[in-house]
Design a protein around this motif. Structure first.
Motif, PDB file in Angstrom:
ATOM      1  N   ARG A 169       0.860  -1.183   0.000  1.00  0.00           N
ATOM      2  CA  ARG A 169       0.000   0.000   0.000  1.00  0.00           C
ATOM      3  C   ARG A 169       0.897   1.233   0.000  1.00  0.00           C
ATOM      4  NH1 ARG A 169      -5.255   1.327   1.758  1.00  0.00           N
ATOM      5  NH2 ARG A 169      -5.580  -0.839   2.411  1.00  0.00           N
ATOM      6  N   ASP A 170       0.582   2.190  -0.874  1.00  0.00           N
ATOM      7  CA  ASP A 170       1.388   3.413  -0.986  1.00  0.00           C
ATOM      8  C   ASP A 170       2.839   3.052  -1.266  1.00  0.00           C
ATOM      9  OD1 ASP A 170      -0.852   5.035  -0.601  1.00  0.00           O
ATOM     10  OD2 ASP A 170      -0.669   4.882   1.576  1.00  0.00           O
ATOM     11  N   ARG A 171       3.757   3.432  -0.384  1.00  0.00           N
ATOM     12  CA  ARG A 171       5.172   3.154  -0.623  1.00  0.00           C
ATOM     13  C   ARG A 171       5.705   2.031   0.269  1.00  0.00           C
ATOM     14  NH1 ARG A 171       8.809   8.276  -0.327  1.00  0.00           N
ATOM     15  NH2 ARG A 171      10.311   6.583  -0.548  1.00  0.00           N
ATOM     16  N   THR A 172       4.803   1.258   0.877  1.00  0.00           N
ATOM     17  CA  THR A 172       5.227   0.201   1.802  1.00  0.00           C
ATOM     18  C   THR A 172       4.763  -1.167   1.318  1.00  0.00           C
ATOM     19  OG1 THR A 172       5.136   1.720   3.692  1.00  0.00           O
ATOM     20  CG2 THR A 172       5.144  -0.641   4.179  1.00  0.00           C
ATOM     21  N   VAL A 173       5.699  -2.113   1.280  1.00  0.00           N
ATOM     22  CA  VAL A 173       5.382  -3.506   0.935  1.00  0.00           C
ATOM     23  C   VAL A 173       5.787  -4.384   2.101  1.00  0.00           C
ATOM     24  CG1 VAL A 173       6.086  -5.455  -0.517  1.00  0.00           C
ATOM     25  CG2 VAL A 173       5.488  -3.282  -1.569  1.00  0.00           C
ATOM     26  N   ARG A 174       4.924  -5.334   2.441  1.00  0.00           N
ATOM     27  CA  ARG A 174       5.198  -6.271   3.526  1.00  0.00           C
ATOM     28  C   ARG A 174       5.203  -7.697   2.979  1.00  0.00           C
ATOM     29  NH1 ARG A 174       4.609  -3.294   8.211  1.00  0.00           N
ATOM     30  NH2 ARG A 174       3.425  -1.352   7.920  1.00  0.00           N
ATOM     31  N   LEU A 175       6.226  -8.444   3.368  1.00  0.00           N
ATOM     32  CA  LEU A 175       6.337  -9.855   3.023  1.00  0.00           C
ATOM     33  C   LEU A 175       6.264 -10.688   4.288  1.00  0.00           C
ATOM     34  CD1 LEU A 175       9.336  -9.630   0.551  1.00  0.00           C
ATOM     35  CD2 LEU A 175       7.096 -10.509  -0.071  1.00  0.00           C
ATOM     36  N   LYS A 176       5.555 -11.802   4.219  1.00  0.00           N
ATOM     37  CA  LYS A 176       5.535 -12.762   5.322  1.00  0.00           C
ATOM     38  C   LYS A 176       5.969 -14.109   4.770  1.00  0.00           C
ATOM     39  CE  LYS A 176       2.091 -10.511   8.221  1.00  0.00           C
ATOM     40  NZ  LYS A 176       0.799 -10.658   8.954  1.00  0.00           N
ATOM     41  N   VAL A 177       7.090 -14.610   5.287  1.00  0.00           N
ATOM     42  CA  VAL A 177       7.701 -15.824   4.758  1.00  0.00           C
ATOM     43  C   VAL A 177       7.815 -16.856   5.869  1.00  0.00           C
ATOM     44  CG1 VAL A 177       9.665 -16.765   3.501  1.00  0.00           C
ATOM     45  CG2 VAL A 177       9.051 -14.350   3.204  1.00  0.00           C
ATOM     46  N   PRO A 178       7.237 -18.041   5.696  1.00  0.00           N
ATOM     47  CA  PRO A 178       7.338 -19.069   6.735  1.00  0.00           C
ATOM     48  C   PRO A 178       8.776 -19.546   6.925  1.00  0.00           C
ATOM     49  CG  PRO A 178       6.394 -19.982   4.742  1.00  0.00           C
ATOM     50  CD  PRO A 178       6.492 -18.507   4.523  1.00  0.00           C
ATOM     51  N   VAL A 179       9.123 -19.847   8.155  1.00  0.00           N
ATOM     52  CA  VAL A 179      10.458 -20.350   8.498  1.00  0.00           C
ATOM     53  C   VAL A 179      10.343 -21.852   8.772  1.00  0.00           C
ATOM     54  CG1 VAL A 179      12.374 -20.217  10.139  1.00  0.00           C
ATOM     55  CG2 VAL A 179      11.150 -18.131   9.442  1.00  0.00           C
ATOM     56  N   ARG A 180      11.205 -22.603   8.155  1.00  0.00           N
ATOM     57  CA  ARG A 180      11.217 -24.052   8.371  1.00  0.00           C
ATOM     58  C   ARG A 180      12.238 -24.388   9.444  1.00  0.00           C
ATOM     59  NH1 ARG A 180      11.453 -28.975   4.020  1.00  0.00           N
ATOM     60  NH2 ARG A 180      12.124 -30.604   5.456  1.00  0.00           N
ATOM     61  N   SER A 181      11.811 -25.116  10.454  1.00  0.00           N
ATOM     62  CA  SER A 181      12.708 -25.552  11.521  1.00  0.00           C
ATOM     63  C   SER A 181      12.913 -27.052  11.425  1.00  0.00           C
ATOM     64  CB  SER A 181      12.129 -25.199  12.905  1.00  0.00           C
ATOM     65  OG  SER A 181      11.984 -23.806  13.038  1.00  0.00           O
ATOM     66  N   GLY A 182      14.146 -27.497  11.678  1.00  0.00           N
ATOM     67  CA  GLY A 182      14.441 -28.920  11.623  1.00  0.00           C
ATOM     68  C   GLY A 182      15.756 -29.194  10.948  1.00  0.00           C
ATOM     69  N   GLU A 183      15.855 -30.372  10.333  1.00  0.00           N
ATOM     70  CA  GLU A 183      17.115 -30.833   9.753  1.00  0.00           C
ATOM     71  C   GLU A 183      17.039 -30.868   8.229  1.00  0.00           C
ATOM     72  OE1 GLU A 183      19.738 -34.218  11.514  1.00  0.00           O
ATOM     73  OE2 GLU A 183      18.554 -35.119   9.893  1.00  0.00           O
TER      74      GLU A 183
END
Length: 376
Positions: free
Chosen positions: A256-270
């Motif tokens: 929106r306007d001049r701001t972009v938001r990303l949400k990225v899942p984090v994988r935990s483990g091996e």
């Protein structure tokens, strides 16, 4: 002949052009243009009106070259081409398919120097790949104008104006002239307005952004990395997309306007890191890992064997982020197994301290989001 070729010039309101400044650090080098013709074939039809928009000290201006009849086409072409040659960058809407080849053919017809626009930007070609992502019904110029809330006074299409121009040639009339000029003027002012949409390809294709925040946070399905980007030019309206249902790790974007938001899942483990030169490694079945042959010589032969591409790995337990692209040169990527197509990068201190790597990663995420948006 019914008089000289007309040249009409008007200043544009600042409120209609202020959004252009982030796109053009040197606006005096840029020329927008649009043509009106008596038909669609450049071999038999002529150009009767060329409008252009350019920046001067008192702001953006529109200049229109109008041939009062077809005998003035050569004069019109000479005037416009001479003016256009003083600009290093020309911008049009679908001009690669129509305006530019039409002008080139008409210049050739009149034995004028070739029309050579040099650096060009075709707004249609830049925006049309993002039609689905932007949820646009189509990419005609009027549709793009309406997507940003711009509606015209002029009710005519370029094709409908052909008959009006023929009527003007037969009986010049100021009211007809104003109708012809208005259509071209609104084409130009609309082109400048929809240029705000160019913030979208600037983000997804050109990776024009400034990272301002990256923060790990808890989410319903586990940890996620929240990224905030600042854009040089404002988005014309809010946008939202995700990586698609086929992605094994769905991530989201909202802007929106001049701001972009990303949400990225984090994988935990091996996960496993595979060494590329497996012929120089030995695999230790008891430890389920590979080590270099220079070290493996000290391990009993009963507990080692030549590594293969599929067994030449070392395991890593930690937190990982998806890497949508080919492996970077300056950081290791991890996989579940040798044949896995999904790549991961460790979300550790080395990643967060490397600004170049972070920006590369964000750029790849944006390209993957763009590709998913074009498909959906």
């Amino acid at each position: 002949m019914i008089g000289d070729m007309k040249t009409i010039e008007n200043t544009m309101e600042y409120s209609k052009t202020k959004h252009l400044s982030p796109f053009f650090p040197h606006p005096e080098e840029v020329l927008f243009f649009d043509i009106e013709t008596t038909g669609f074939s450049a071999k038999s039809a002529s150009v009767y009106l060329i409008g252009c928009a350019f920046y001067s000290r008192d702001g953006w201006r529109i200049r229109q070259y109008f041939a009062q009849d077809r005998t003035q086409e050569k004069e019109l072409l000479e005037a416009f081409c001479s003016f256009a040659s003083t600009f290093s960058s020309l911008i049009h809407f679908n001009g690669n398919a129509f305006d530019v080849p039409f002008l080139q053919e008409r210049c050739k017809k009149h034995r004028l120097p070739p029309f050579s626009p040099g650096v060009q930007t075709d707004i249609y070609k830049c925006i049309s790949p993002y039609k689905n992502l932007l949820r646009l019904p189509g990419c005609r110029q009027k549709q793009l104008e309406e997507s940003i809330g711009l509606f015209r006074e002029d009710p005519f299409t370029g094709g409908q104006l052909i008959e009006l121009y023929r009527a003007f040639e037969q009986r010049p009339d100021e009211r007809l002239l104003e109708v012809l000029l208005l259509h071209n003027r609104e084409d130009l002012s609309g082109m400048l307005s929809i240029y705000s949409l160019m913030a979208v390809p600037a983000l997804f294709s050109d990776a024009r952004f400034t990272p301002v925040q990256m923060q790990m946070q808890r989410a319903e399905g586990g940890d996620e990395l929240a990224v905030v980007l600042d854009l040089p030019a404002a988005l014309p309206f809010p946008i939202a997309c995700h990586s698609g249902i086929s992605s094994p790790w769905r991530y989201y974007l909202s802007g929106r306007d001049r701001t972009v938001r990303l949400k990225v899942p984090v994988r935990s483990g091996e996960l496993k890191y595979f060494y590329p030169d497996y012929k120089n490694y030995s695999y230790l079945p008891d430890e389920d890992r590979a080590i270099h042959k220079s070290v493996a010589v000290y391990v009993d032969k009963a507990h080692r064997m030549p590594a293969t591409a599929a067994t030449c790995y070392v395991k890593k337990d930690g937190s990982f982020l998806p890497w949508p692209g080919t492996a970077p040169e300056n950081a290791p990527v991890f996989r579940e197994d040798y044949r896995s197509k999904e790549l991961w990068i460790e979300a550790g201190p080395s990643f967060f301290s490397d600004d170049g790597l972070k920006e590369l990663w964000i750029g790849l995420l944006l390209k993957a989001l763009s590709a998913a948006g074009k498909r959906n």
